[in-house]
Design a protein around this motif. Sequence first.
Motif, PDB file in Angstrom:
ATOM      1  N   CYS A 116       0.836  -1.209   0.000  1.00  0.00           N
ATOM      2  CA  CYS A 116       0.000   0.000   0.000  1.00  0.00           C
ATOM      3  C   CYS A 116       0.866   1.252   0.000  1.00  0.00           C
ATOM      4  O   CYS A 116       0.599   2.200  -0.723  1.00  0.00           O
ATOM      5  CB  CYS A 116      -0.937   0.001   1.192  1.00  0.00           C
ATOM      6  SG  CYS A 116      -2.149  -1.335   1.117  1.00  0.00           S
ATOM      7  N   GLY A 117       1.890   1.252   0.819  1.00  0.00           N
ATOM      8  CA  GLY A 117       2.792   2.402   0.875  1.00  0.00           C
ATOM      9  C   GLY A 117       3.539   2.586  -0.431  1.00  0.00           C
ATOM     10  O   GLY A 117       3.728   3.704  -0.898  1.00  0.00           O
ATOM     11  N   GLY A 118       3.951   1.497  -1.025  1.00  0.00           N
ATOM     12  CA  GLY A 118       4.630   1.580  -2.325  1.00  0.00           C
ATOM     13  C   GLY A 118       3.699   2.105  -3.390  1.00  0.00           C
ATOM     14  O   GLY A 118       4.092   2.909  -4.244  1.00  0.00           O
ATOM     15  N   GLY A 119       2.444   1.678  -3.352  1.00  0.00           N
ATOM     16  CA  GLY A 119       1.465   2.180  -4.317  1.00  0.00           C
ATOM     17  C   GLY A 119       1.208   3.659  -4.122  1.00  0.00           C
ATOM     18  O   GLY A 119       1.131   4.426  -5.079  1.00  0.00           O
ATOM     19  N   ALA A 120       1.088   4.081  -2.864  1.00  0.00           N
ATOM     20  CA  ALA A 120       0.878   5.503  -2.575  1.00  0.00           C
ATOM     21  C   ALA A 120       2.091   6.322  -3.006  1.00  0.00           C
ATOM     22  O   ALA A 120       1.948   7.404  -3.578  1.00  0.00           O
ATOM     23  CB  ALA A 120       0.601   5.698  -1.087  1.00  0.00           C
ATOM     24  N   ALA A 121       3.276   5.808  -2.751  1.00  0.00           N
ATOM     25  CA  ALA A 121       4.488   6.509  -3.171  1.00  0.00           C
ATOM     26  C   ALA A 121       4.557   6.609  -4.691  1.00  0.00           C
ATOM     27  O   ALA A 121       4.967   7.638  -5.237  1.00  0.00           O
ATOM     28  CB  ALA A 121       5.726   5.794  -2.632  1.00  0.00           C
ATOM     29  N   ALA A 122       4.135   5.567  -5.383  1.00  0.00           N
ATOM     30  CA  ALA A 122       4.131   5.599  -6.840  1.00  0.00           C
ATOM     31  C   ALA A 122       3.147   6.638  -7.361  1.00  0.00           C
ATOM     32  O   ALA A 122       3.449   7.380  -8.302  1.00  0.00           O
ATOM     33  CB  ALA A 122       3.782   4.218  -7.403  1.00  0.00           C
ATOM     34  N   VAL A 123       1.978   6.732  -6.746  1.00  0.00           N
ATOM     35  CA  VAL A 123       0.978   7.731  -7.161  1.00  0.00           C
ATOM     36  C   VAL A 123       1.519   9.138  -6.932  1.00  0.00           C
ATOM     37  O   VAL A 123       1.418  10.007  -7.803  1.00  0.00           O
ATOM     38  CB  VAL A 123      -0.350   7.515  -6.418  1.00  0.00           C
ATOM     39  CG1 VAL A 123      -1.294   8.684  -6.615  1.00  0.00           C
ATOM     40  CG2 VAL A 123      -1.010   6.232  -6.884  1.00  0.00           C
ATOM     41  N   VAL A 124       2.110   9.366  -5.765  1.00  0.00           N
ATOM     42  CA  VAL A 124       2.695  10.680  -5.477  1.00  0.00           C
ATOM     43  C   VAL A 124       3.799  10.999  -6.485  1.00  0.00           C
ATOM     44  O   VAL A 124       3.887  12.107  -7.004  1.00  0.00           O
ATOM     45  CB  VAL A 124       3.221  10.742  -4.022  1.00  0.00           C
ATOM     46  CG1 VAL A 124       4.070  11.976  -3.791  1.00  0.00           C
ATOM     47  CG2 VAL A 124       2.066  10.694  -3.046  1.00  0.00           C
ATOM     48  N   GLY A 125       4.632  10.016  -6.783  1.00  0.00           N
ATOM     49  CA  GLY A 125       5.701  10.216  -7.764  1.00  0.00           C
ATOM     50  C   GLY A 125       5.153  10.565  -9.139  1.00  0.00           C
ATOM     51  O   GLY A 125       5.680  11.443  -9.828  1.00  0.00           O
ATOM     52  N   LEU A 126       4.089   9.896  -9.545  1.00  0.00           N
ATOM     53  CA  LEU A 126       3.485  10.199 -10.845  1.00  0.00           C
ATOM     54  C   LEU A 126       2.907  11.602 -10.883  1.00  0.00           C
ATOM     55  O   LEU A 126       3.046  12.314 -11.885  1.00  0.00           O
ATOM     56  CB  LEU A 126       2.400   9.172 -11.179  1.00  0.00           C
ATOM     57  CG  LEU A 126       2.882   7.790 -11.585  1.00  0.00           C
ATOM     58  CD1 LEU A 126       1.701   6.832 -11.724  1.00  0.00           C
ATOM     59  CD2 LEU A 126       3.657   7.856 -12.892  1.00  0.00           C
ATOM     60  N   VAL A 127       2.258  12.014  -9.807  1.00  0.00           N
ATOM     61  CA  VAL A 127       1.680  13.361  -9.760  1.00  0.00           C
ATOM     62  C   VAL A 127       2.779  14.411  -9.832  1.00  0.00           C
ATOM     63  O   VAL A 127       2.681  15.376 -10.600  1.00  0.00           O
ATOM     64  CB  VAL A 127       0.815  13.534  -8.488  1.00  0.00           C
ATOM     65  CG1 VAL A 127       0.439  14.993  -8.268  1.00  0.00           C
ATOM     66  CG2 VAL A 127      -0.432  12.676  -8.586  1.00  0.00           C
ATOM     67  N   VAL A 128       3.834  14.226  -9.048  1.00  0.00           N
ATOM     68  CA  VAL A 128       4.933  15.194  -9.040  1.00  0.00           C
ATOM     69  C   VAL A 128       5.603  15.253 -10.409  1.00  0.00           C
ATOM     70  O   VAL A 128       5.858  16.328 -10.955  1.00  0.00           O
ATOM     71  CB  VAL A 128       5.953  14.853  -7.930  1.00  0.00           C
ATOM     72  CG1 VAL A 128       7.231  15.667  -8.084  1.00  0.00           C
ATOM     73  CG2 VAL A 128       5.332  15.081  -6.570  1.00  0.00           C
ATOM     74  N   THR A 129       5.870  14.100 -10.984  1.00  0.00           N
ATOM     75  CA  THR A 129       6.516  14.056 -12.300  1.00  0.00           C
ATOM     76  C   THR A 129       5.628  14.672 -13.368  1.00  0.00           C
ATOM     77  O   THR A 129       6.098  15.421 -14.228  1.00  0.00           O
ATOM     78  CB  THR A 129       6.864  12.601 -12.665  1.00  0.00           C
ATOM     79  OG1 THR A 129       7.696  12.058 -11.642  1.00  0.00           O
ATOM     80  CG2 THR A 129       7.586  12.515 -13.984  1.00  0.00           C
ATOM     81  N   GLY A 130       4.329  14.361 -13.308  1.00  0.00           N
ATOM     82  CA  GLY A 130       3.393  14.924 -14.282  1.00  0.00           C
ATOM     83  C   GLY A 130       3.306  16.431 -14.162  1.00  0.00           C
ATOM     84  O   GLY A 130       3.268  17.144 -15.172  1.00  0.00           O
ATOM     85  N   THR A 131       3.293  16.944 -12.937  1.00  0.00           N
ATOM     86  CA  THR A 131       3.241  18.390 -12.720  1.00  0.00           C
ATOM     87  C   THR A 131       4.501  19.057 -13.258  1.00  0.00           C
ATOM     88  O   THR A 131       4.426  20.106 -13.907  1.00  0.00           O
ATOM     89  CB  THR A 131       3.069  18.697 -11.217  1.00  0.00           C
ATOM     90  OG1 THR A 131       1.874  18.056 -10.768  1.00  0.00           O
ATOM     91  CG2 THR A 131       2.994  20.176 -10.952  1.00  0.00           C
ATOM     92  N   GLN A 132       5.637  18.453 -13.007  1.00  0.00           N
ATOM     93  CA  GLN A 132       6.890  19.013 -13.532  1.00  0.00           C
ATOM     94  C   GLN A 132       6.902  18.999 -15.056  1.00  0.00           C
ATOM     95  O   GLN A 132       7.353  19.956 -15.686  1.00  0.00           O
ATOM     96  CB  GLN A 132       8.086  18.236 -12.993  1.00  0.00           C
ATOM     97  CG  GLN A 132       8.353  18.460 -11.524  1.00  0.00           C
ATOM     98  CD  GLN A 132       9.464  17.578 -10.986  1.00  0.00           C
ATOM     99  OE1 GLN A 132       9.854  16.593 -11.607  1.00  0.00           O
ATOM    100  NE2 GLN A 132       9.961  17.915  -9.813  1.00  0.00           N
ATOM    101  N   ALA A 133       6.388  17.941 -15.654  1.00  0.00           N
ATOM    102  CA  ALA A 133       6.355  17.850 -17.114  1.00  0.00           C
ATOM    103  C   ALA A 133       5.447  18.918 -17.709  1.00  0.00           C
ATOM    104  O   ALA A 133       5.793  19.547 -18.713  1.00  0.00           O
ATOM    105  CB  ALA A 133       5.894  16.459 -17.547  1.00  0.00           C
ATOM    106  N   VAL A 134       4.290  19.150 -17.090  1.00  0.00           N
ATOM    107  CA  VAL A 134       3.375  20.189 -17.582  1.00  0.00           C
ATOM    108  C   VAL A 134       4.035  21.555 -17.446  1.00  0.00           C
ATOM    109  O   VAL A 134       3.954  22.393 -18.349  1.00  0.00           O
ATOM    110  CB  VAL A 134       2.025  20.134 -16.835  1.00  0.00           C
ATOM    111  CG1 VAL A 134       1.170  21.348 -17.143  1.00  0.00           C
ATOM    112  CG2 VAL A 134       1.273  18.868 -17.205  1.00  0.00           C
ATOM    113  N   GLY A 135       4.699  21.785 -16.322  1.00  0.00           N
ATOM    114  CA  GLY A 135       5.393  23.060 -16.124  1.00  0.00           C
ATOM    115  C   GLY A 135       6.484  23.294 -17.155  1.00  0.00           C
ATOM    116  O   GLY A 135       6.612  24.394 -17.708  1.00  0.00           O
ATOM    117  N   GLU A 136       7.257  22.266 -17.437  1.00  0.00           N
ATOM    118  CA  GLU A 136       8.319  22.394 -18.445  1.00  0.00           C
ATOM    119  C   GLU A 136       7.736  22.648 -19.827  1.00  0.00           C
ATOM    120  O   GLU A 136       8.242  23.481 -20.581  1.00  0.00           O
ATOM    121  CB  GLU A 136       9.178  21.129 -18.461  1.00  0.00           C
ATOM    122  CG  GLU A 136      10.064  20.976 -17.246  1.00  0.00           C
ATOM    123  CD  GLU A 136      10.793  19.642 -17.218  1.00  0.00           C
ATOM    124  OE1 GLU A 136      10.804  18.935 -18.243  1.00  0.00           O
ATOM    125  OE2 GLU A 136      11.334  19.307 -16.159  1.00  0.00           O
TER     126      GLU A 136
END
Length: 166
Positions: free
Chosen positions: A49-69
């Motif tokens: 569960c923690g790994g899944g939550a960490a993966a979701v957070v990682g995807l959101v952060v990466t996606g936000t950075q990609a949109v910003g770039e």
Amino acid sequence: MPPGPQPSVPGPPPGPGVAPPFAAPPTEGRNARLWVGLGVGALAAVLCCGGGAAAVVGLVVTGTQAVGEQARAVTGDYYQALSAKQYDKAYALLCDDVRGRESRSQFERRVAAEPEITSYRVGEPELTNEVTVPVQVTFAGGGTDEQQVELTQDRQTGTLEVCGIS
């Protein structure tokens, strides 16, 4: 049937007085094994569960950075095209709504009549419900302006496009 050797018949079971292999079921270590098993199961659940939550957070952060770039890149490309007077390239970066309201020749006449851009500095995008990017623009006459570029995502290509400047 021909007479022959008969199969041997097992003897009777041991009688009274024979000791069973165990006097009672073994209990030594049973509680410890139970708790270790529960602990290992809980650890596995937390990791999954923690790994899944960490993966979701990682995807959101990466996606936000990609949109910003991408927002910074599209905005920079738009102002680069305007400052180089490559109006066809700037027009290609506009969203469908703007291109539907203004033809390419109308766009070229309008931006050619505006003050010439000598330099610009693209700021950090603001990613809320809408994507906006601040741009500090310097004009040929020495004047400056803080402009907000509104971007929208193209529904077919997924890329960001300039949809307004205020």
